[in-house]
Design a protein around this motif. Structure first.
Motif, PDB file in Angstrom:
ATOM      1  N   ASP A  57       0.845  -1.200   0.000  1.00  0.00           N
ATOM      2  CA  ASP A  57       0.000   0.000   0.000  1.00  0.00           C
ATOM      3  C   ASP A  57       0.874   1.241   0.000  1.00  0.00           C
ATOM      4  O   ASP A  57       0.588   2.226  -0.686  1.00  0.00           O
ATOM      5  CB  ASP A  57      -0.906   0.033   1.246  1.00  0.00           C
ATOM      6  CG  ASP A  57      -1.934  -1.085   1.231  1.00  0.00           C
ATOM      7  OD1 ASP A  57      -2.186  -1.641   0.148  1.00  0.00           O
ATOM      8  OD2 ASP A  57      -2.481  -1.401   2.298  1.00  0.00           O
ATOM      9  N   GLN A 180      -4.494  -9.451   1.786  1.00  0.00           N
ATOM     10  CA  GLN A 180      -4.874  -8.286   0.969  1.00  0.00           C
ATOM     11  C   GLN A 180      -6.380  -8.262   0.736  1.00  0.00           C
ATOM     12  O   GLN A 180      -7.027  -7.229   0.870  1.00  0.00           O
ATOM     13  CB  GLN A 180      -4.144  -8.320  -0.389  1.00  0.00           C
ATOM     14  CG  GLN A 180      -2.690  -7.891  -0.333  1.00  0.00           C
ATOM     15  CD  GLN A 180      -2.517  -6.440   0.088  1.00  0.00           C
ATOM     16  OE1 GLN A 180      -3.344  -5.596  -0.216  1.00  0.00           O
ATOM     17  NE2 GLN A 180      -1.456  -6.153   0.802  1.00  0.00           N
ATOM     18  N   ARG A 181      -6.920  -9.434   0.374  1.00  0.00           N
ATOM     19  CA  ARG A 181      -8.371  -9.531   0.145  1.00  0.00           C
ATOM     20  C   ARG A 181      -9.141  -9.223   1.419  1.00  0.00           C
ATOM     21  O   ARG A 181     -10.165  -8.541   1.395  1.00  0.00           O
ATOM     22  CB  ARG A 181      -8.725 -10.939  -0.347  1.00  0.00           C
ATOM     23  CG  ARG A 181      -8.699 -11.051  -1.865  1.00  0.00           C
ATOM     24  CD  ARG A 181      -8.935 -12.454  -2.337  1.00  0.00           C
ATOM     25  NE  ARG A 181     -10.093 -13.086  -1.705  1.00  0.00           N
ATOM     26  CZ  ARG A 181     -10.402 -14.365  -1.851  1.00  0.00           C
ATOM     27  NH1 ARG A 181      -9.632 -15.148  -2.596  1.00  0.00           N
ATOM     28  NH2 ARG A 181     -11.461 -14.879  -1.268  1.00  0.00           N
ATOM     29  N   ARG A 184      -9.176  -5.510   1.999  1.00  0.00           N
ATOM     30  CA  ARG A 184     -10.144  -4.841   1.116  1.00  0.00           C
ATOM     31  C   ARG A 184     -11.576  -5.128   1.562  1.00  0.00           C
ATOM     32  O   ARG A 184     -12.438  -4.252   1.523  1.00  0.00           O
ATOM     33  CB  ARG A 184      -9.928  -5.288  -0.331  1.00  0.00           C
ATOM     34  CG  ARG A 184      -8.676  -4.694  -0.974  1.00  0.00           C
ATOM     35  CD  ARG A 184      -8.686  -4.869  -2.477  1.00  0.00           C
ATOM     36  NE  ARG A 184      -8.595  -6.265  -2.858  1.00  0.00           N
ATOM     37  CZ  ARG A 184      -7.449  -6.910  -3.109  1.00  0.00           C
ATOM     38  NH1 ARG A 184      -6.294  -6.272  -3.013  1.00  0.00           N
ATOM     39  NH2 ARG A 184      -7.449  -8.179  -3.466  1.00  0.00           N
ATOM     40  N   LYS A 187     -12.455  -2.971   4.427  1.00  0.00           N
ATOM     41  CA  LYS A 187     -12.667  -1.593   3.961  1.00  0.00           C
ATOM     42  C   LYS A 187     -14.078  -1.454   3.383  1.00  0.00           C
ATOM     43  O   LYS A 187     -14.791  -0.499   3.663  1.00  0.00           O
ATOM     44  CB  LYS A 187     -11.607  -1.252   2.905  1.00  0.00           C
ATOM     45  CG  LYS A 187     -11.478   0.232   2.647  1.00  0.00           C
ATOM     46  CD  LYS A 187     -10.315   0.498   1.713  1.00  0.00           C
ATOM     47  CE  LYS A 187     -10.203   1.976   1.400  1.00  0.00           C
ATOM     48  NZ  LYS A 187      -9.117   2.274   0.469  1.00  0.00           N
ATOM     49  N   ARG A 188     -14.473  -2.467   2.573  1.00  0.00           N
ATOM     50  CA  ARG A 188     -15.827  -2.433   1.995  1.00  0.00           C
ATOM     51  C   ARG A 188     -16.877  -2.525   3.090  1.00  0.00           C
ATOM     52  O   ARG A 188     -17.882  -1.821   3.070  1.00  0.00           O
ATOM     53  CB  ARG A 188     -16.011  -3.604   1.014  1.00  0.00           C
ATOM     54  CG  ARG A 188     -15.251  -3.414  -0.278  1.00  0.00           C
ATOM     55  CD  ARG A 188     -15.576  -4.505  -1.286  1.00  0.00           C
ATOM     56  NE  ARG A 188     -14.543  -4.556  -2.299  1.00  0.00           N
ATOM     57  CZ  ARG A 188     -13.648  -5.526  -2.434  1.00  0.00           C
ATOM     58  NH1 ARG A 188     -13.671  -6.566  -1.623  1.00  0.00           N
ATOM     59  NH2 ARG A 188     -12.735  -5.486  -3.379  1.00  0.00           N
TER      60      ARG A 188
END
Length: 200
Positions: A57, A180-181, A184, A187-188
């Motif tokens: 990131d 990583q998934r 994310r 975050k969603r």
């Protein structure tokens, strides 16, 4: 006679960013300096108590800032030094942001787990409405994202166990890509949760 192509400022910068990840393909001295830069960024993350998987990131954000700067007509004379300085600034900003934002997701998910275990609703930090919104936000996630969050944060599996669980269901992923998934997905989930909160 080999004519060496002169790189544009953007190509020089992009090449420097790529070298961070491909140090082994470089001449020894150059490889050493990129390895030192890579390790310097990693140790800065440790210094600010940020997880090492945020390395990518940091580099991605540094890259975007570099491209923006070049597109504005500025010049990056020494890409390696510029990447070092900018990536350290990015880490400091990430650290400040993390301190400012309460870790609502882990706190709320922890509370959700405690609730499920005790079936009590006497929450000090989050009311029943927040928990209902969290459940709703979880349901609104893509099934794959939902699965990752449930396995990791609600069932409390380690990332290695998550990867093993996915593999047993025919989905082969590395631990790094699962992390990583997962990041994310959180975050969603956070975005959906706050969107729901705004409209309730």
């Amino acid at each position: 006679m080999i004519i060496k192509k002169t790189l544009t400022p953007r190509e020089k910068f992009e090449s420097a960013v790529q070298h961070l990840f491909k140090q082994t393909y470089l001449e020894t001295n150059e490889a050493k300096s990129y390895a030192a830069l890579f390790n310097g960024i990693k140790s800065k993350l440790r210094q600010f108590n940020l997880p090492h998987d945020q390395m990518y990131d940091v580099i991605h954000e540094t890259y975007l800032r570099g491209i923006k700067l070049l597109e504005s007509g500025e010049e990056i004379k020494n890409p390696r030094a510029w990447i070092r300085e900018t990536s350290f600034n990015v880490i400091r900003e990430m650290s400040r942001k993390q301190k400012k934002e309460p870790s609502w997701d882990s706190n709320l998910i922890e509370h959700q787990k405690a609730l499920e275990a005790s079936n009590s609703l006497n929450s000090a930090n989050y009311d029943d409405k927040d928990l209902r919104l969290l459940e709703l936000a979880l349901k609104k996630l893509e099934p794959k994202d939902n699965k990752l969050i449930v396995l990791r944060h609600i069932e409390g599996l380690s990332w290695q166990q998550v990867v093993n669980h996915l593999a047993s269901n025919g989905e082969v992923v590395t631990e790094a890509s699962a992390r990583q998934r997962g990041k994310r997905a959180l975050k969603r989930l956070r975005n959906i949760f706050f969107e729901l909160k705004k409209h309730n």
